[in-house]
Design a protein around this motif. Structure first.
Motif, short mmCIF file in Angstrom:
data_model
loop_
_atom_site.label_atom_id
_atom_site.label_comp_id
_atom_site.label_asym_id
_atom_site.label_seq_id
_atom_site.Cartn_x
_atom_site.Cartn_y
_atom_site.Cartn_z
N PRO A 90 0.81 -1.22 0.00
CA PRO A 90 0.00 0.00 0.00
C PRO A 90 0.84 1.28 0.00
N LEU A 91 1.99 1.24 0.69
CA LEU A 91 2.87 2.42 0.69
C LEU A 91 3.40 2.70 -0.71
N ILE A 92 3.88 1.68 -1.38
CA ILE A 92 4.42 1.88 -2.73
C ILE A 92 3.34 2.42 -3.66
N CYS A 93 2.15 1.87 -3.57
CA CYS A 93 1.04 2.37 -4.39
C CYS A 93 0.68 3.80 -4.01
N GLY A 94 0.69 4.09 -2.71
CA GLY A 94 0.38 5.44 -2.25
C GLY A 94 1.42 6.47 -2.68
N VAL A 95 2.67 6.06 -2.74
CA VAL A 95 3.74 6.96 -3.21
C VAL A 95 3.65 7.15 -4.72
N ALA A 96 3.30 6.09 -5.43
CA ALA A 96 3.21 6.18 -6.89
C ALA A 96 2.03 7.04 -7.35
N VAL A 102 0.97 13.72 -11.35
CA VAL A 102 1.77 14.73 -12.05
C VAL A 102 1.71 14.50 -13.55
N ALA A 103 1.86 13.25 -13.96
CA ALA A 103 1.80 12.93 -15.39
C ALA A 103 0.43 13.27 -15.98
N ILE A 104 -0.62 12.97 -15.23
CA ILE A 104 -1.97 13.29 -15.70
C ILE A 104 -2.16 14.80 -15.78
N ALA A 105 -1.74 15.50 -14.74
CA ALA A 105 -1.93 16.95 -14.69
C ALA A 105 -1.15 17.66 -15.80
N LYS A 106 0.07 17.23 -16.05
CA LYS A 106 0.88 17.88 -17.08
C LYS A 106 0.29 17.68 -18.46
N ARG A 107 -0.35 16.55 -18.68
CA ARG A 107 -0.90 16.24 -20.00
C ARG A 107 -2.33 16.72 -20.19
N GLY A 108 -3.10 16.75 -19.10
CA GLY A 108 -4.52 17.02 -19.27
C GLY A 108 -5.03 18.31 -18.68
N LEU A 109 -4.18 19.02 -17.91
CA LEU A 109 -4.65 20.23 -17.24
C LEU A 109 -3.66 21.37 -17.46
N GLY A 110 -4.14 22.58 -17.24
CA GLY A 110 -3.25 23.73 -17.28
C GLY A 110 -2.43 23.79 -16.00
N PRO A 111 -1.49 24.73 -15.92
CA PRO A 111 -0.59 24.80 -14.76
C PRO A 111 -1.30 24.98 -13.43
N ARG A 112 -2.21 25.93 -13.33
CA ARG A 112 -2.88 26.16 -12.04
C ARG A 112 -3.74 24.97 -11.63
N GLN A 136 -6.33 -2.87 0.38
CA GLN A 136 -6.05 -2.69 -1.03
C GLN A 136 -6.41 -1.32 -1.59
N TYR A 137 -6.86 -0.40 -0.77
CA TYR A 137 -7.41 0.85 -1.28
C TYR A 137 -6.39 1.71 -2.01
N SER A 138 -5.14 1.70 -1.59
CA SER A 138 -4.11 2.47 -2.32
C SER A 138 -3.87 1.88 -3.69
N ILE A 146 -3.93 5.09 -13.15
CA ILE A 146 -3.34 4.55 -14.38
C ILE A 146 -4.37 4.57 -15.51
N MET A 147 -5.61 4.17 -15.19
CA MET A 147 -6.66 4.20 -16.22
C MET A 147 -6.94 5.63 -16.67
N LEU A 148 -6.96 6.57 -15.73
CA LEU A 148 -7.18 7.97 -16.09
C LEU A 148 -6.03 8.50 -16.95
N ALA A 149 -4.80 8.13 -16.61
CA ALA A 149 -3.65 8.54 -17.41
C ALA A 149 -3.76 8.00 -18.84
N CYS A 150 -4.20 6.77 -18.97
CA CYS A 150 -4.38 6.19 -20.30
C CYS A 150 -5.45 6.95 -21.08
N LEU A 151 -6.55 7.28 -20.41
CA LEU A 151 -7.61 8.03 -21.08
C LEU A 151 -7.14 9.42 -21.52
N VAL A 152 -6.40 10.09 -20.64
CA VAL A 152 -5.88 11.42 -20.98
C VAL A 152 -4.92 11.31 -22.16
#
Length: 165
Positions: A90-96, A102-112, A136-138, A146-152
């Motif tokens: 769960p820690l590894i998933c929570g850190v990831a 960040v990857a989703i935000a940089k690709r799908g959103l503006g800076p703010r 298993q929640y993390s 990951i699914m959202l990143a793929c969609l973006v």
């Protein structure tokens, strides 16, 4: 403020937010809060069962994805029967998760909006606490990210092909 300065500022603020969120997750993990009853019941399944046994219905009315259970079994085999070993997945998933955000935000959103989205994921009390629980929640949140990143990614790719600038 020109575009290059804003971009550099966004990167600094965004990564600072992620670093603080990861530090908070690590702090909660190392604090090693006592395990709750449902965590102990799930741990008993991981301790007592083989990998094949973890793919069957679990004892004590517990439910978790097989991948999560197998990764947890691997960490227990590698690092021993301890709370920290159980909570490593769960820690590894929570850190990831903030890193994925960040990857989703940089690709799908503006800076703010990107900084706000990264801050919400990095500092969400629920996501912080679930990173330090043996549940298993993390991993569920990371799989959603990951699914959202793929969609973006697919959305941006289709948009560029359909509407070239």
């Amino acid at each position: 403020m020109d575009r290059s300065t804003w971009r550099r500022d966004w990167v600094i603020v965004g990564w600072a937010v992620v670093a603080i969120g990861i530090a908070a997750r690590l702090g909660l993990y190392l604090l090693s809060l006592p395990m709750r009853t449902d965590e102990l019941r799930l741990a008993q399944n991981v301790f007592d069962r083989s990998f094949a046994g973890l793919a069957l219905f679990l004892d004590h009315h517990q439910v978790a994805p097989v991948g999560f259970l197998w990764l947890s079994k691997l960490t227990v085999l590698a690092f021993g029967r301890s709370e920290l070993a159980l909570r490593a997945v769960p820690l590894i998933c929570g850190v990831a998760l903030p890193l994925m955000d960040v990857a989703i935000a940089k690709r799908g959103l503006g800076p703010r909006a990107g900084v706000v989205a990264v801050a919400l994921v990095s500092f969400s009390p629920v996501l912080l606490l679930r990173s330090a629980d043996f549940k298993q929640y993390s991993s569920d949140a990371l799989a959603t990210g990951i699914m959202l990143a793929c969609l973006v990614y697919l959305s941006n790719t289709v948009h560029r092909r359909t509407y070239p600038l």
